[in-house]
Enzyme design. Sequence first.
Site, PDB file in Angstrom:
ATOM      1  N   ASP A  49      18.555  11.035   2.764  1.00 33.91           N
ATOM      2  CA  ASP A  49      17.560   9.940   2.675  1.00 33.91           C
ATOM      3  C   ASP A  49      18.445   8.367   3.051  1.00 33.91           C
ATOM      4  O   ASP A  49      17.770   7.346   3.751  1.00 33.91           O
ATOM      5  CB  ASP A  49      17.153   9.670   1.491  1.00 33.91           C
ATOM      6  N   GLU A 121      16.016  15.149   6.336  1.00 38.93           N
ATOM      7  CA  GLU A 121      16.934  14.040   6.586  1.00 38.93           C
ATOM      8  C   GLU A 121      18.542  15.199   6.095  1.00 38.93           C
ATOM      9  O   GLU A 121      19.228  14.905   6.296  1.00 38.93           O
ATOM     10  CB  GLU A 121      16.116  13.821   4.538  1.00 38.93           C
TER      11      GLU A 121
END
Length: 228
Positions: A49, A121
């Site tokens: 992320d 992610e």
Amino acid sequence: MKLSAELKSFQDRLGHVFARPDLLAQAVTHASMSSANRDDNQRLEFLGDRVLGLVMAEALLALDKAAAEGQLAPRFNALVRKETCADVAREIDLGAVLRLGRSEMLSGGRRKQALLGDGIEAVIAAVYLDAGFEVAKALILNLWGTRIHEVEEDARDAKTALQEWAQARGLPPPAYVEVARSGPDHAPVFTIAAQLETGESQQATAGSKRQAEQAAAGNLLSELEKTS
């Protein structure tokens, strides 16, 4: 570690061959499949992320050198939100290689937006750890493709998206409150808070009320996606 045929095929779709295949295996392992001898992808998701965020922030700054923070924020949020991540994951069929526990499998986990978004992610983090930032950056820019150039049009409508989110949950439309105003009369700077009846609120600052409202709406949408 040897990869399965499915994961080797996924490497081809991804566009990166892992020097450390164990990182890819971990990236596609959901928490429902973790064990004492098998790590899940939650820590990788956390890292990925941040890598994705840095790449998108750099890309947006390079793309529009005159954009204010209030313009950049909703574009950034549109590019990193779970819906966008899940769309990218679907394009490379990440769902087909996710390792899921029985309950997640039976509940359609391979198609779930949250699992796909988290998974991509985690894959980004695996590439970053395997080959470094520049390789991860190139991979992200390739996977996100034209979304980066087209994001201004999508992000411009953050207020509408937030209103639709509220309406879908039986809530009244969001309120936009001017929290602060600074600067000279000919160049004012507004800080606006987007607020939901249930108490959630996020602020943004920009050179016009419209831009600040859009940015605040984008920030609130991003926060709601993280907590949902």
